[in-house]
Design an enzyme around this catalytic site. Structure first.
Site, PDB file in Angstrom:
ATOM      1  N   GLU A 192      13.932  25.989 -71.011  1.00 10.45           N
ATOM      2  CA  GLU A 192      14.226  24.592 -70.726  1.00 10.45           C
ATOM      3  C   GLU A 192      13.076  23.903 -70.009  1.00 10.45           C
ATOM      4  O   GLU A 192      12.383  24.505 -69.207  1.00 10.45           O
ATOM      5  CB  GLU A 192      15.523  24.512 -69.917  1.00 10.45           C
ATOM      6  CG  GLU A 192      16.677  25.081 -70.758  1.00 10.45           C
ATOM      7  CD  GLU A 192      18.044  25.002 -70.114  1.00 10.45           C
ATOM      8  OE1 GLU A 192      19.004  24.770 -70.857  1.00 10.45           O
ATOM      9  OE2 GLU A 192      18.164  25.170 -68.893  1.00 10.45           O
ATOM     10  N   CYS A 197       8.950  19.319 -65.293  1.00 10.46           N
ATOM     11  CA  CYS A 197       9.226  20.634 -64.716  1.00 10.46           C
ATOM     12  C   CYS A 197       9.246  21.633 -65.876  1.00 10.46           C
ATOM     13  O   CYS A 197      10.095  21.550 -66.752  1.00 10.46           O
ATOM     14  CB  CYS A 197      10.574  20.550 -64.009  1.00 10.46           C
ATOM     15  SG  CYS A 197      11.105  22.094 -63.297  1.00 10.46           S
ATOM     16  N   CYS A 219      13.819  35.538 -66.017  1.00 18.08           N
ATOM     17  CA  CYS A 219      13.022  35.802 -64.816  1.00 18.08           C
ATOM     18  C   CYS A 219      13.419  37.163 -64.250  1.00 18.08           C
ATOM     19  O   CYS A 219      14.585  37.543 -64.320  1.00 18.08           O
ATOM     20  CB  CYS A 219      13.272  34.725 -63.763  1.00 18.08           C
ATOM     21  SG  CYS A 219      12.174  34.846 -62.339  1.00 18.08           S
ATOM     22  N   CYS A 255      16.462  36.431 -57.695  1.00 16.40           N
ATOM     23  CA  CYS A 255      16.906  35.693 -56.505  1.00 16.40           C
ATOM     24  C   CYS A 255      18.414  35.433 -56.658  1.00 16.40           C
ATOM     25  O   CYS A 255      18.866  35.011 -57.723  1.00 16.40           O
ATOM     26  CB  CYS A 255      16.142  34.384 -56.368  1.00 16.40           C
ATOM     27  SG  CYS A 255      14.355  34.650 -56.199  1.00 16.40           S
ATOM     28  N   CYS A 269      19.940  31.837 -57.873  1.00 18.69           N
ATOM     29  CA  CYS A 269      19.316  31.128 -59.000  1.00 18.69           C
ATOM     30  C   CYS A 269      19.969  31.519 -60.324  1.00 18.69           C
ATOM     31  O   CYS A 269      20.139  32.701 -60.620  1.00 18.69           O
ATOM     32  CB  CYS A 269      17.827  31.433 -59.039  1.00 18.69           C
ATOM     33  SG  CYS A 269      16.968  30.619 -60.402  1.00 18.69           S
ATOM     34  N   CYS A 290      17.355  21.972 -60.025  1.00 18.82           N
ATOM     35  CA  CYS A 290      16.703  23.228 -59.622  1.00 18.82           C
ATOM     36  C   CYS A 290      17.676  24.388 -59.708  1.00 18.82           C
ATOM     37  O   CYS A 290      18.786  24.317 -59.211  1.00 18.82           O
ATOM     38  CB  CYS A 290      16.250  23.168 -58.174  1.00 18.82           C
ATOM     39  SG  CYS A 290      15.202  21.813 -57.777  1.00 18.82           S
TER      40      CYS A 290
HETATM   41  N1  SAH Z   1      10.003  31.345 -59.724  1.00 23.57           N
HETATM   42  C1  SAH Z   1       9.423  30.206 -59.110  1.00 23.57           C
HETATM   43  C2  SAH Z   1       9.680  28.894 -59.826  1.00 23.57           C
HETATM   44  C3  SAH Z   1      11.078  28.620 -60.347  1.00 23.57           C
HETATM   45  S1  SAH Z   1      12.339  28.108 -59.257  1.00 23.57           S
HETATM   46  C4  SAH Z   1       9.870  30.110 -57.671  1.00 23.57           C
HETATM   47  O1  SAH Z   1      10.663  30.924 -57.246  1.00 23.57           O
HETATM   48  O2  SAH Z   1       9.380  29.267 -56.953  1.00 23.57           O
HETATM   49  C5  SAH Z   1      12.014  26.477 -58.712  1.00 23.57           C
HETATM   50  C6  SAH Z   1      12.697  26.187 -57.380  1.00 23.57           C
HETATM   51  O3  SAH Z   1      14.121  26.020 -57.515  1.00 23.57           O
HETATM   52  C7  SAH Z   1      12.511  27.341 -56.414  1.00 23.57           C
HETATM   53  O4  SAH Z   1      12.206  26.892 -55.141  1.00 23.57           O
HETATM   54  C8  SAH Z   1      13.863  27.978 -56.452  1.00 23.57           C
HETATM   55  O5  SAH Z   1      14.064  28.783 -55.367  1.00 23.57           O
HETATM   56  C9  SAH Z   1      14.786  26.774 -56.525  1.00 23.57           C
HETATM   57  N2  SAH Z   1      16.150  27.121 -56.895  1.00 23.57           N
HETATM   58  C10 SAH Z   1      16.564  28.199 -57.584  1.00 23.57           C
HETATM   59  N3  SAH Z   1      17.898  28.205 -57.730  1.00 23.57           N
HETATM   60  C11 SAH Z   1      18.353  27.091 -57.120  1.00 23.57           C
HETATM   61  C12 SAH Z   1      19.649  26.520 -56.984  1.00 23.57           C
HETATM   62  N4  SAH Z   1      20.738  27.091 -57.507  1.00 23.57           N
HETATM   63  N5  SAH Z   1      19.743  25.357 -56.318  1.00 23.57           N
HETATM   64  C13 SAH Z   1      18.649  24.754 -55.837  1.00 23.57           C
HETATM   65  N6  SAH Z   1      17.407  25.242 -55.952  1.00 23.57           N
HETATM   66  C14 SAH Z   1      17.246  26.399 -56.595  1.00 23.57           C
END
Ligand code: SAH
Length: 378
Positions: A95, A108, A115, A119, A122, A349
């Site tokens: 996406e 974005c 991935c 985390c 996410c 995000c």
């Molecule tokens: N892998 C990279 C880039 C992708 S995530 C990273 O970790 O930075 C982009 C941003 O969105 C990151 O800061 C991530 O932590 C945040 N993010 C992930 N899941 C989220 C969620 N459910 N709500 C809000 N932000 C989130």
């Protein structure tokens, strides 16, 4: 024959020059002309490149191609945010999200299908890791978005249309960009090349969960804005939320960040901090964060948590986020709260899931190959 053709999309300038010289016996300026056509004018068809000799265009068509990913769906949020799902192969999607603001337009983009960072908060993590995107697939997201945005503005008059829709590119879509270093760095070079997308280094942001060795490598090789997904002010909590922390703990990560800024003569690192109700949003966490950030070239960006099906977390109440930010600001740490955009189309995000395993997509497979496109207006 098609398999032997080289995809010119995403080829760094020096490589494109070498390609036209070696395969076509052409001068380097031909490569520069090609870049202008591909990126500035969004051409995918050699026959449209009117300032290239007819003979050269035919030759090009024999050895080269400009292939971009295919759009499966487009969704438009009530706030103007757009999300495209792009087909990577029979069943996989990634996406790309465009976020318009009065003074800029941020694209974005994704760096991987899925991935591996895992985390806990996410949505992308839930689908696991599938593969790295190629340079062409990364650059192709910008190419496609630019085309779609130009088309949708075709009815507008003068300036609005001529003005560039994409002013910033952030690697905050699916995937961990530093885990796909080999392809992400050449893509960023195209974004900043004056014959490519011609963006300044402050307008290209790489966001990482904290791959320390690659941050050091990047510091030597490519000059872009760095964002780091911190999300916790101590190792115990970060080990849980961002498991890569067990390998590269906070003190090592921050040392790499300060080195990056020094080496690149940069302004600051942006630390992303997703606000999880009752987990990392207490005043004591804010005070711990102050100790890490105070006096450093750092900005903190608080992100309201975006829920997705099956998550165990809740978004912090706005008051808790405001209090948290207040503590940081009172102690001289610059902190802002990210505005949530596109959440009505799951474009915010952490909501990008690519639906790799979505059964409808699997079933639609054959149909999609034929180029069907659907636009879903929400
Ligand atoms: N892998 C990279 C880039 C992708 S995530 C990273 O970790 O930075 C982009 C941003 O969105 C990151 O800061 C991530 O932590 C945040 N993010 C992930 N899941 C989220 C969620 N459910 N709500 C809000 N932000 C989130």
């Amino acid at each position: 024959m098609a398999g032997e053709r080289v995809n010119l999309l995403g080829l760094p300038r020096a490589q494109l020059e070498a390609f036209v010289a070696q395969r076509l016996g052409a001068k380097p300026f031909r490569a520069r002309q090609l870049m202008k056509w591909i990126y500035r004018r969004g051409a995918a068809d050699f026959s449209a490149m009117s300032d290239l000799k007819q003979e050269f265009r035919v030759q090009l068509g024999e050895v080269a191609e400009i292939t971009v990913p295919q759009i499966v769906t487009e969704q438009v949020s009530s706030d103007g945010t757009r999300k495209w799902m792009l087909r990577m192969d029979e069943v996989q999607g990634i996406e790309t999200v465009f976020i318009p603001e009065p003074d800029r337009g941020t694209l974005c983009i994704s760096s991987q299908v899925g991935c591996a960072m895992d985390c806990t908060f996410c949505a992308t993590a839930q689908q696991g890791f599938n593969r790295n995107l190629s340079v062409a697939e990364i650059v192709g997201q910008v190419w496609l978005a630019q085309r779609e945005l130009t088309e949708s503005r075709a009815g507008e008059s003068g300036e609005g249309r001529a003005g560039r829709a994409i002013t910033n590119i952030v690697f905050m879509g699916m995937g961990e960009p530093l885990a796909n270093y080999r392809n992400v760095v050449p893509a960023m070079r195209i974004f900043m090349d004056d014959l490519g997308y011609d963006l300044s280094r402050r307008r290209v942001t790489l966001s990482t969960s904290g791959l320390v060795p690659q941050i050091y490598k990047l510091a030597e090789e490519c000059n872009v804005a760095l964002a780091v997904s911190l999300h916790a002010p101590n190792d115990e909590l970060r080990n849980e939320l961002v498991p890569i922390n067990r390998k590269h703990p906070i003190d090592e990560l921050l040392a790499a960040c300060w080195h990056y800024i020094d080496r690149q003569n940069g302004r600051s690192v942006t630390f992303e901090y997703v606000m999880l109700d009752g987990v990392n949003d207490k005043p004591e966490h804010a005070r711990q964060l102050v100790r890490l950030m105070k006096g450093r070239p750092a900005k903190v960006n608080l992100i309201p948590f975006n829920v997705f099906p099956g998550t165990r977390y809740r978004r912090s109440p706005a008051a808790a986020t405001a209090r948290f930010r207040g503590i940081l600001n009172d102690h001289g740490v610059i902190a802002t709260t990210r505005k949530t955009r596109g959440d009505d189309i799951d474009a915010a995000c952490g909501q990008l899931a690519g639906k790799v395993t979505d059964r409808t997509l699997v079933r639609l497979g054959a149909k999609l190959v034929s180029g069907a496109r659907t636009a879903v207006e929400i």
